[in-house]
Design an enzyme around this catalytic site. Structure first.
Site, PDB file in Angstrom:
ATOM      1  N   LYS A 110       0.806  -1.296   0.102  1.00 27.27           N
ATOM      2  CA  LYS A 110       0.104  -0.092   0.038  1.00 27.27           C
ATOM      3  C   LYS A 110       0.908   1.221   0.009  1.00 27.27           C
ATOM      4  O   LYS A 110       0.668   2.274  -0.911  1.00 27.27           O
ATOM      5  CB  LYS A 110      -0.735   0.004   1.142  1.00 27.27           C
ATOM      6  CG  LYS A 110      -1.757   1.334   1.477  1.00 27.27           C
ATOM      7  CD  LYS A 110      -2.235   1.391   2.691  1.00 27.27           C
ATOM      8  CE  LYS A 110      -1.164   1.733   4.028  1.00 27.27           C
ATOM      9  NZ  LYS A 110      -1.396   3.255   4.487  1.00 27.27           N
ATOM     10  N   ASN A 111       1.790   1.114   0.926  1.00 24.32           N
ATOM     11  CA  ASN A 111       2.552   2.629   1.111  1.00 24.32           C
ATOM     12  C   ASN A 111       3.333   2.738  -0.161  1.00 24.32           C
ATOM     13  O   ASN A 111       3.705   3.941  -0.537  1.00 24.32           O
ATOM     14  CB  ASN A 111       3.488   2.444   2.152  1.00 24.32           C
ATOM     15  CG  ASN A 111       2.687   2.774   3.605  1.00 24.32           C
ATOM     16  OD1 ASN A 111       1.445   3.041   3.550  1.00 24.32           O
ATOM     17  ND2 ASN A 111       3.268   2.435   4.594  1.00 24.32           N
ATOM     18  N   CYS A 159      -3.839  13.281  13.740  1.00 24.61           N
ATOM     19  CA  CYS A 159      -4.534  11.857  13.717  1.00 24.61           C
ATOM     20  C   CYS A 159      -4.597  10.884  14.886  1.00 24.61           C
ATOM     21  O   CYS A 159      -3.742  11.475  15.719  1.00 24.61           O
ATOM     22  CB  CYS A 159      -4.131  11.084  12.310  1.00 24.61           C
ATOM     23  SG  CYS A 159      -2.606  10.453  12.512  1.00 24.61           S
ATOM     24  N   ARG A 195       1.163  15.120  13.474  1.00 28.86           N
ATOM     25  CA  ARG A 195       2.001  14.564  12.282  1.00 28.86           C
ATOM     26  C   ARG A 195       2.033  15.720  11.569  1.00 28.86           C
ATOM     27  O   ARG A 195       1.603  15.920  10.568  1.00 28.86           O
ATOM     28  CB  ARG A 195       1.310  13.491  11.529  1.00 28.86           C
ATOM     29  CG  ARG A 195       1.414  12.202  12.526  1.00 28.86           C
ATOM     30  CD  ARG A 195       0.842  11.111  11.798  1.00 28.86           C
ATOM     31  NE  ARG A 195       1.781  10.386  10.677  1.00 28.86           N
ATOM     32  CZ  ARG A 195       1.236   9.310  10.024  1.00 28.86           C
ATOM     33  NH1 ARG A 195       0.048   8.705  10.318  1.00 28.86           N
ATOM     34  NH2 ARG A 195       2.089   8.838   9.051  1.00 28.86           N
ATOM     35  N   ASP A 210       4.984   0.284  12.105  1.00 26.53           N
ATOM     36  CA  ASP A 210       3.350  -0.189  11.440  1.00 26.53           C
ATOM     37  C   ASP A 210       3.264  -1.667  12.075  1.00 26.53           C
ATOM     38  O   ASP A 210       2.321  -2.235  12.035  1.00 26.53           O
ATOM     39  CB  ASP A 210       3.517  -0.420  10.139  1.00 26.53           C
ATOM     40  CG  ASP A 210       3.412   1.125   9.599  1.00 26.53           C
ATOM     41  OD1 ASP A 210       2.874   2.049  10.603  1.00 26.53           O
ATOM     42  OD2 ASP A 210       3.429   1.354   8.398  1.00 26.53           O
ATOM     43  N   ARG A 216      -8.275   0.227   5.045  1.00 24.36           N
ATOM     44  CA  ARG A 216      -7.486   1.269   4.644  1.00 24.36           C
ATOM     45  C   ARG A 216      -6.187   0.482   4.110  1.00 24.36           C
ATOM     46  O   ARG A 216      -5.510   1.100   3.081  1.00 24.36           O
ATOM     47  CB  ARG A 216      -6.766   2.217   5.755  1.00 24.36           C
ATOM     48  CG  ARG A 216      -7.942   3.198   5.995  1.00 24.36           C
ATOM     49  CD  ARG A 216      -7.558   4.547   6.757  1.00 24.36           C
ATOM     50  NE  ARG A 216      -6.648   5.072   6.149  1.00 24.36           N
ATOM     51  CZ  ARG A 216      -5.771   6.200   6.791  1.00 24.36           C
ATOM     52  NH1 ARG A 216      -6.269   6.785   7.818  1.00 24.36           N
ATOM     53  NH2 ARG A 216      -4.759   6.822   6.152  1.00 24.36           N
TER      54      ARG A 216
HETATM   55  C1  UD1 Z   1       5.112   6.691   6.534  1.00 23.24           C
HETATM   56  C2  UD1 Z   1       4.102   5.498   6.412  1.00 23.24           C
HETATM   57  C3  UD1 Z   1       3.801   5.007   7.477  1.00 23.24           C
HETATM   58  C4  UD1 Z   1       4.875   4.600   8.472  1.00 23.24           C
HETATM   59  C5  UD1 Z   1       5.844   5.885   8.780  1.00 23.24           C
HETATM   60  C6  UD1 Z   1       6.972   5.145   9.363  1.00 23.24           C
HETATM   61  C7  UD1 Z   1       3.228   5.904   4.166  1.00 23.24           C
HETATM   62  C8  UD1 Z   1       2.082   6.395   3.443  1.00 23.24           C
HETATM   63  N1  UD1 Z   1       3.130   6.030   5.652  1.00 23.24           N
HETATM   64  O1  UD1 Z   1       4.441   7.633   7.157  1.00 23.24           O
HETATM   65  O2  UD1 Z   1       2.875   3.783   7.354  1.00 23.24           O
HETATM   66  O3  UD1 Z   1       4.472   4.344   9.751  1.00 23.24           O
HETATM   67  O4  UD1 Z   1       6.408   6.164   7.598  1.00 23.24           O
HETATM   68  O5  UD1 Z   1       7.831   4.214   8.769  1.00 23.24           O
HETATM   69  O6  UD1 Z   1       4.148   5.545   3.760  1.00 23.24           O
HETATM   70  N2  UD1 Z   1       7.770  14.136  11.031  1.00 23.24           N
HETATM   71  C9  UD1 Z   1       7.844  15.403  11.132  1.00 23.24           C
HETATM   72  N3  UD1 Z   1       7.726  16.415  10.223  1.00 23.24           N
HETATM   73  C10 UD1 Z   1       7.474  16.078   8.982  1.00 23.24           C
HETATM   74  C11 UD1 Z   1       7.601  14.771   8.646  1.00 23.24           C
HETATM   75  C12 UD1 Z   1       7.655  13.850   9.559  1.00 23.24           C
HETATM   76  O7  UD1 Z   1       8.189  15.723  12.377  1.00 23.24           O
HETATM   77  O8  UD1 Z   1       7.554  17.047   8.071  1.00 23.24           O
HETATM   78  C13 UD1 Z   1       8.006  13.077  12.005  1.00 23.24           C
HETATM   79  C14 UD1 Z   1       6.721  12.469  12.228  1.00 23.24           C
HETATM   80  O9  UD1 Z   1       5.923  12.784  13.079  1.00 23.24           O
HETATM   81  C15 UD1 Z   1       7.308  10.717  12.852  1.00 23.24           C
HETATM   82  C16 UD1 Z   1       8.753  10.898  11.978  1.00 23.24           C
HETATM   83  O10 UD1 Z   1       9.025  12.155  11.514  1.00 23.24           O
HETATM   84  O11 UD1 Z   1       7.602  10.856  13.970  1.00 23.24           O
HETATM   85  C17 UD1 Z   1       8.659   9.905  10.887  1.00 23.24           C
HETATM   86  O12 UD1 Z   1       7.523  10.339   9.778  1.00 23.24           O
HETATM   87  P1  UD1 Z   1       7.593   9.815   8.385  1.00 23.24           P
HETATM   88  O13 UD1 Z   1       8.560   8.753   8.237  1.00 23.24           O
HETATM   89  O14 UD1 Z   1       7.450  11.081   7.649  1.00 23.24           O
HETATM   90  O15 UD1 Z   1       6.044   9.070   8.316  1.00 23.24           O
HETATM   91  P2  UD1 Z   1       5.120   9.255   7.188  1.00 23.24           P
HETATM   92  O16 UD1 Z   1       5.742   9.493   5.765  1.00 23.24           O
HETATM   93  O17 UD1 Z   1       3.952  10.117   7.584  1.00 23.24           O
END
Ligand code: UD1
Length: 443
Positions: free
Chosen positions: A22-23, A117, A122, A308, A399
């Site tokens: 999915k991701n 969420c 996030r 996850d 989802r």
């Molecule tokens: C993606 C995955 C999700 C997985 C996560 C971590 C998808 C669609 N989702 O989520 O399933 O759990 O990676 O492996 O692929 N952060 C910030 N600022 C930002 C971006 C991130 O503070 O601008 C923080 C987040 O809150 C979190 C950390 O960085 O604590 C890592 O998040 P990130 O790797 O970006 O996760 P997602 O891409 O949202």
């Protein structure tokens, strides 16, 4: 509203086919829209998030059509607006990827901020800083991010916390930027590599995906291609755990074991055996007379233990012999343990750590899935529990788990989906949302 009704206590046996990731698919769909012409994506999972992303792309004027259950055609020729629809973007954080698409194609993006969420706050600040580094002017107004650039110019960008989403968004934007972009401290997840493979086959020039330094030499345009989505490592890990928690023996097809080294290592510490039978075919089993053993784990970016898989792993450890310590370093995601406690689990949470004291048995209860992976944890607990468990909030499980009740029933679980209509319960084994395969184009 739908519920899953599960009567637990049956060891699962048989074969299950793992869907495409999915991701990965979410990023690939947006990437495919960078080109004019029809890109064919195979092995696309038919889950709710993919349908939401297809809807968003269509609203932007992109053609996104399933021509077969797992074959999705994307054509970015008709991309016509720089503004992403509010409702859909609020539903799913990955929809923020369209910001990278719009900026690359139109040099202007107006995208609602995803908001908080169930996993806590996030933010998208890393994404925004990256767009600015590429030369965009970024503003937040009326709940929308607006990014504009007369030209995008490659540069070196350090990504905080090896963020997956930021790495993807900046890869999308930098692919059509002028000059060279280097993403330092980039995420190394297999989904990032999958994205680079697709983009390169569309004519992009990306090296280093899968390492923490990705180099992108911008190109003027991309062309359509054909691509197979990698298998979903989180779904595969969940089904392995389903074998473990029920004392079962499951063969999983369409698995990339290399993407699962850390979680498989941890599962083997609990006593589950995971063996490659053939390429893409993996057997997960446990001697039914042997009790699972406790172990400690800490989540980390790839190749560490995936956040996850943390909720389903906590469910597994809740019936293991001994005390396990689980530390969550990525998100605030232990709220689901309250629901597991209702089923008899003995779990204490202190800040980012859950202390799980294994109990002999769980018992069925009405529980609620608060997010996708929390839902998976409850399904596992229910499969092992004595008696009947009713899980509400199934739409959240949909989802990211394609046809979960069909796949589990296929390996012997006693599970059914019940639709609540006007307060009346009724049975329905299909996925009750817009995500049905449509043989005709819808935009
Ligand atoms: C993606 C995955 C999700 C997985 C996560 C971590 C998808 C669609 N989702 O989520 O399933 O759990 O990676 O492996 O692929 N952060 C910030 N600022 C930002 C971006 C991130 O503070 O601008 C923080 C987040 O809150 C979190 C950390 O960085 O604590 C890592 O998040 P990130 O790797 O970006 O996760 P997602 O891409 O949202």
């Amino acid at each position: 509203m739908a519920r899953l009704v599960i009567r637990g206590g049956r060891p699962l046996r048989g074969e299950v086919s793992i869907s495409g990731a999915k991701n990965s698919a979410l990023a690939l769909m947006v990437a495919a829209a960078l080109a004019r012409g029809e890109t064919v994506l195979h092995n696309v999972p038919h889950d709710r998030d993919v349908m939401t992303m297809a809807d968003i792309l269509r609203e932007l004027g992109v053609k996104a059509v399933f021509v077969a259950p797992h074959e999705l055609h994307i054509d970015g020729t008709g991309l016509k607006t720089d503004t992403a629809p509010y409702e859909a973007v609020r539903q799913m954080r990955a929809s923020f990827y369209v910001a990278g698409l719009l900026l690359a194609r139109l040099r202007r993006a107006r995208v609602p901020l995803p908001g908080g969420c169930q996993l806590g706050s996030r933010p998208v600040d890393f994404h925004l800083r990256g767009f600015e580094a590429l030369g965009a002017r970024v503003n937040i107004e009326y709940g929308y991010m607006t990014a504009e650039a007369s030209r995008l110019a490659g540069t070196t960008i350090f990504i905080n916390r090896a963020s997956v989403g930021t790495t993807i968004n900046l890869m999308l934007a930098a692919t059509l930027a002028e000059g060279t972009t280097v993403l330092e401290n980039a995420a190394k997840e297999p989904e990032i590599v999958d994205l680079a493979v697709l983009l390169n086959s569309m004519g992009a020039r990306i090296r280093g995906a899968g390492t923490d330094a990705i180099r992108i030499d911008g190109v003027d345009e991309l062309h359509p291609t054909e691509h197979w989505v990698i298998p979903d490592r989180i779904e595969a890990g969940t089904y392995m755990m389903a074998a473990g928690i029920t004392g079962g023996d499951i063969v999983l097809n369409n698995v990339e074991l290399n993407h699962l080294r850390t979680p498989v290592g941890k599962l083997m510490e609990t006593g589950l055996r995971v063996e490659a039978e053939a390429p893409g075919r993996v057997r997960a089993f446990i001697d039914p007379h042997v009790r699972l053993r406790a172990t400690d784990v800490e989540t980390a970016p790839y190749p560490g233990f995936p956040t996850d898989l943390q909720p389903p792993f906590v469910a597994l450890l809740s019936v293991a012999d001994g005390t396990s310590v689980v530390r969550e370093t990525i998100f605030d995601r232990f709220r689901f343990v309250d629901e597991l406690r209702r089923m008899g689990a003995d779990i204490r949470v202190e800040r980012d750590t859950a202390i799980v004291r294994g109990v002999e048995k769980l018992t069925g209860a009405p529980v609620e899935a608060m997010d996708l992976r929390a839902g998976a944890a409850l399904v596992l607990a229910a499969l092992a529990a004595e008696g009947e468990t009713q899980i509400s909030g199934v739409e959240l499980i949909d989802r990211g788990y394609e046809e979960i009740e069909k796949k589990l029933a296929g390996v012997g679980a006693d599970i059914e989906r019940c639709e609540d209509r006007d307060g009346q319960g009724g049975s329905n084994s299909g996925i009750p949302h817009q995500g049905i395969w449509q043989p005709t184009p819808s935009g």
